[in-house]
Each structure stands twice: as C-alpha cells, then as structure tokens.
Design an enzyme around this catalytic site. Sequence first.
Site, PDB file in Angstrom:
ATOM      1  N   ARG A   1     -10.297 -11.467  -1.256  1.00 24.96           N
ATOM      2  CA  ARG A   1     -11.064 -12.394  -2.091  1.00 24.96           C
ATOM      3  C   ARG A   1     -10.371 -13.742  -2.192  1.00 24.96           C
ATOM      4  O   ARG A   1     -11.026 -14.772  -2.349  1.00 24.96           O
ATOM      5  CB  ARG A   1     -11.298 -11.751  -3.473  1.00 24.96           C
ATOM      6  CG  ARG A   1     -10.041 -11.393  -4.190  1.00 24.96           C
ATOM      7  CD  ARG A   1     -10.281 -10.444  -5.372  1.00 24.96           C
ATOM      8  NE  ARG A   1     -10.486  -9.056  -4.941  1.00 24.96           N
ATOM      9  CZ  ARG A   1     -10.685  -8.047  -5.773  1.00 24.96           C
ATOM     10  NH1 ARG A   1     -10.751  -8.250  -7.074  1.00 24.96           N
ATOM     11  NH2 ARG A   1     -10.840  -6.828  -5.309  1.00 24.96           N
TER      12      ARG A   1
ATOM     13  N   LYS B   1       0.847  -1.197   0.000  1.00 27.69           N
ATOM     14  CA  LYS B   1       0.000   0.000   0.000  1.00 27.69           C
ATOM     15  C   LYS B   1       0.880   1.244   0.000  1.00 27.69           C
ATOM     16  O   LYS B   1       1.942   1.264   0.615  1.00 27.69           O
ATOM     17  CB  LYS B   1      -0.923  -0.009   1.231  1.00 27.69           C
ATOM     18  CG  LYS B   1      -2.016  -1.079   1.084  1.00 27.69           C
ATOM     19  CD  LYS B   1      -3.050  -1.004   2.170  1.00 27.69           C
ATOM     20  CE  LYS B   1      -4.097  -2.097   1.979  1.00 27.69           C
ATOM     21  NZ  LYS B   1      -4.944  -1.903   0.781  1.00 27.69           N
TER      22      LYS B   1
HETATM   23  N1  BES Z   1      -8.627  -4.222   2.556  1.00 23.24           N
HETATM   24  C1  BES Z   1      -8.607  -3.605   1.284  1.00 23.24           C
HETATM   25  C2  BES Z   1      -9.869  -2.794   0.996  1.00 23.24           C
HETATM   26  C3  BES Z   1     -10.081  -1.566   1.823  1.00 23.24           C
HETATM   27  C4  BES Z   1      -9.673  -0.335   1.335  1.00 23.24           C
HETATM   28  C5  BES Z   1     -10.731  -1.608   3.026  1.00 23.24           C
HETATM   29  C6  BES Z   1      -9.907   0.800   2.067  1.00 23.24           C
HETATM   30  C7  BES Z   1     -10.952  -0.483   3.771  1.00 23.24           C
HETATM   31  C8  BES Z   1     -10.557   0.734   3.290  1.00 23.24           C
HETATM   32  C9  BES Z   1      -8.470  -4.662   0.203  1.00 23.24           C
HETATM   33  O1  BES Z   1      -7.745  -5.776   0.540  1.00 23.24           O
HETATM   34  C10 BES Z   1      -7.768  -4.026  -0.941  1.00 23.24           C
HETATM   35  O2  BES Z   1      -6.633  -3.674  -0.786  1.00 23.24           O
HETATM   36  N2  BES Z   1      -8.473  -3.884  -2.070  1.00 23.24           N
HETATM   37  C11 BES Z   1      -7.924  -3.286  -3.223  1.00 23.24           C
HETATM   38  C12 BES Z   1      -8.350  -4.113  -4.398  1.00 23.24           C
HETATM   39  C13 BES Z   1      -7.601  -3.785  -5.662  1.00 23.24           C
HETATM   40  C14 BES Z   1      -6.134  -4.113  -5.517  1.00 23.24           C
HETATM   41  C15 BES Z   1      -8.210  -4.564  -6.815  1.00 23.24           C
HETATM   42  C16 BES Z   1      -8.475  -1.868  -3.328  1.00 23.24           C
HETATM   43  O3  BES Z   1      -9.618  -1.634  -2.958  1.00 23.24           O
HETATM   44  O4  BES Z   1      -7.728  -1.003  -3.754  1.00 23.24           O
HETATM   45 MN    MN Z   2      -5.665  -5.511   0.236  1.00 26.79          MN
END
Ligand code: BES
Ligand code: MN
Length: 498
Positions: A354, A279
């Site tokens: 997922r 991230k």
């Molecule tokens: N845990 C995150 C989603 C999330 C984002 C939860 C902000 C709470 C607040 C999830 O695992 C994630 O990182 N999702 C990605 C998916 C993408 C890489 C397709 C996202 O939402 O950017």
């Molecule tokens: Mn994630």
Amino acid sequence: MNFSAVLTNALNWTGQALALGVFESDQPMETTLAPLNDRYGGVLADLVQDTNFQGKAHTVASVRVGRTTAVQDLQHLILVGLGKAEHLKLETFRVAAAAAAKQAQQRRCNQLGISFPAEALDPFATLQAIVEGIQLGTYRDDRFRSDVDESLITLQEVLILQESGDLAQAAECITQTLQLCSGVTLARQLVAAPPNVVTPLTMAAMAQSLAAEQGLQLEILEKEDCEARKMGSFLSVAQASDLPPKFIHLTYQPSGTPRRKVALVGKGLTFDSGGLNIKVAGGSMEMMKTDMGGSAAVFGAAKAIAQLKPDVEVHFISAVTENMISGRALRPGDIVTASNGKTIEVNNTDAEGRLTLADALVFAEGLGVDTIVDLATLTGACVVALGETIGGLWTKSPDLGEQLIRASERSGDPLWQMPFEESYFEVMKSPVADMKNAGNRAGGSITATLFLNQFIKETPWAHIDMAGPVWTDKERGYHPVGATGYGVRLLVNWILSL
Ligand code: BES
Ligand code: MN
Ligand code: ZN
C-alpha cells in the site's frame, strides 16, 4: 501451437484425435454419440460402458479407434464431459478443452480436432473459450529446468470443427484470442520467475522491450525522479534494497481519438521479505516472488492491448521495488510523506504494498484519466475471506463495479465485490501522523483499501486484491500448477467493453 476453424461435422472429419464435448446424461449413447458409434464399429458404446462415462463435468474418457498406418482414419477418440446442459458456462468449455488437449498429449498426438456444441452459447465466445482453454491449459514453464522431457510436448495442431459460420471471422477470433493469451503468458512468466531473475532492473528491461516490440510509449522514473516528485512513501519501501527502484509507466495510445482514458496500476514487489517486520518461518516468504502479480497483470494486459488496439488510451503503471532488510531499512515507527503530501506512520513494514501503491495512485490520478483500476497481492486477509481462486473488488462507483464483475464473468478471472466500509478507517488513525499503514486483523483487506483511498481524490477507482488467485498449488482446470496470469483477461475484457 497452430489453431484453425474448419467447416465440417465430427462424423466426417478424420485426423489423429477427435475430442467430443458431451453433456451429462445417463444414456450418452442415445444422444449425440450414436452416429459416431455406428461409424466406428461400436467402439464408443464400449468406451462408455467400460469407463461409466456420463458426461459429468471434469471427466474424460478416450480410446484408440484406428491404426497409425491408416493415414485417412481417425486414430483416437476422446470424450470430455460438459456437465448438465442447463449449467453450461463459457468456463465449462475452457476447462473441457484443456482436458481434451491434455488427454491428446498423453496419447502422444500432435493433431487434435475438437467438436463442442457451439450452438449452446455464442459461437465466437465458444471458439475463444476453446482456444483459451487449450493454449493456457497446455502451457509449460521449463525455463528453469535442465532436465526437460521434450517428448511430453506433442500437440501442434488444433482444429475446431464447426458445422456452420464464417471461417474468416473465426480466424480473426482465434488471432485475437492468441493475442490475449500472449498477455496471460507474459504475466505467468513474470510471476513464476524467481526473485533473483525478476528484479526491479529486469522488470524495467522487460518494459523497455515490450515498448519497443509493441509500439508503446515508455517512461521510467529513476530513484532521483521519484525523489523530485516527493514519492516518499514508495521510496521508503525501496530504501533497504541494493537494487534501485523503478517506477514504470507504459502508455498505449490508439490511432484515433480515444473514447476513454484509463490507468491500470499494479503492485510491483519483486520480493517481499516483510522488511524489519520480517515474515515468520512457515509464513511462505519463499512465495513472495509472486508479490509483483499486480504488476505482471498490468504488463500482460499491456502486451495484449497493444495488439488488440481498442479505441481507449491506457496507462500501465507500476512502482517496482523489493521489500528488504538492511541498516538502511524502513523502521516500524518511521513517518513518511507521500507525493500528495499526506503523512504515514509506518506501524508495520510488511504492509509495504500500500505504501508503494499510494504514490502510484497519486501519479495515475495526475495523468487526468477518467478511471483507475489497481491490482495487488495486497493482503493475506483477502485469501482468508475469499479463498485462493477469487479476487476481491472494492469500488465506490456502482457502474465501475458492475463493469468489472461482468468482465470477470466473461473472462473467467473470478472476482467478488466486497464492502467499501469507510467507518473502518477508524483503526488506521495515527496519534502522530495523518494515518498508520496497518490496522488490526479485523477486516484487514477492507482497511488496506481505505488506506489506498487516501491517495485518490475524485477519479472513479476500483481496487482488486489478487493475493489468492495469483498462484495455484494444484492444477486447476486450464491453470497448471504455478502462476495463473490472473487479471490479464479480466482487465482486457473490461477495456474492450468500454
Ligand atoms: N504481500 C503480502 C500479502 C500476501 C500475503 C500476498 C499472502 C500473498 C499471500 C503483503 O505485503 C502483506 O504482507 N500484507 C500483510 C498486511 C498486514 C501486515 C497488515 C498481511 O496480509 O499480513
Ligand atoms: Mn508485505
Ligand atoms: Zn507484499
């Protein structure tokens, strides 16, 4: 806090503080407040005048009416606005009751009588909403502080004043509401705890004590058990962590023959660094302790369900791990195989939720349940679409969709149904495997749902994305800043309605 219902009217009740729910009008004195104003020597007219109190929603006004020494007399009067009578909802009562309780705390009161217009909506639903609003609204989490100001916690006794009704039934309703709230509190505590405290190991230990205390059956699949079940998708996320993954399965079995069998599946990432697709700075990695919000909702629901004892068999499932980086980490480009035999090209290690849910859904369907509901802090895209307070709902079953939306309206956990647009699966196709794990920016929470859909064969299933409502940065109604416990009331309301 101790709650009880008492048969009396607001005019005759005396105690430390009395809170009155008042509908919005230009002339509040000419309606319900007039008799009380006379009883307390005109003090309410002054209060209304001085504060321009009109009963608008989210407004509070309070005044001292008597001396502490005069034990028989009321000491504080609190007016809480309910907004326009024609817009009244249960949620109004939750928010207003929380506001009244907080005002009583500020006035250092330990006892509060509360009088709301119970005839406006269903009296037991009203009672439940008042208790929820106060219990959840006065919640404090001081577990990680050494500088706690105990003097802020004053309220000990809440009396809900009602002019008629069955007190035994009211007491039963209060007990059940507090059982529900105990589940919400568990979920809030799990989500708010830092990721060095809530880990796969401590989640498993928590499930063990929950099982022991509440009489639930517990099954924990260790890493080797997951390997034997070929949960390659879940294990690929877990492989960089120094902590072992824990696949947790609690079961509530009713005493009679269950009318239905359902499985609740929660995303259980105790921390999500993103993995090698780490991230970005400013991307709130420090909030990723909340990435087990689905798991927290499911185990919070387990705690409530075990006490409320519906005639439904309920399975509570979470594949718990953390998404870390190390020399053993899942690489972008790796191909993994889930327990249903489907292969996944991992094009983004940050789409890890997922991957863990895939094997959890296959496991849930293998139990032979008649409905599966999963909750997950799955996508940032869902927060973009619906904002920070509303969860997204996807299901191909119109019945299940309707049931969950109704449960949302009753419970106060906001939910909005989103399109199950199967044509969008196009972007999830991989040149080398059965599918990729991430699409592009467009419709990101829909394509995430379509990925999950690959791991359900035929059981009616709903997916709830709770990335927004799992947490609040601002105090909101009966949610203090922090973890909201989203999902517990929604799930329990739904199960009780089956
Ligand atoms: N845990 C995150 C989603 C999330 C984002 C939860 C902000 C709470 C607040 C999830 O695992 C994630 O990182 N999702 C990605 C998916 C993408 C890489 C397709 C996202 O939402 O950017
Ligand atoms: Mn994630
Ligand atoms: Zn995540």
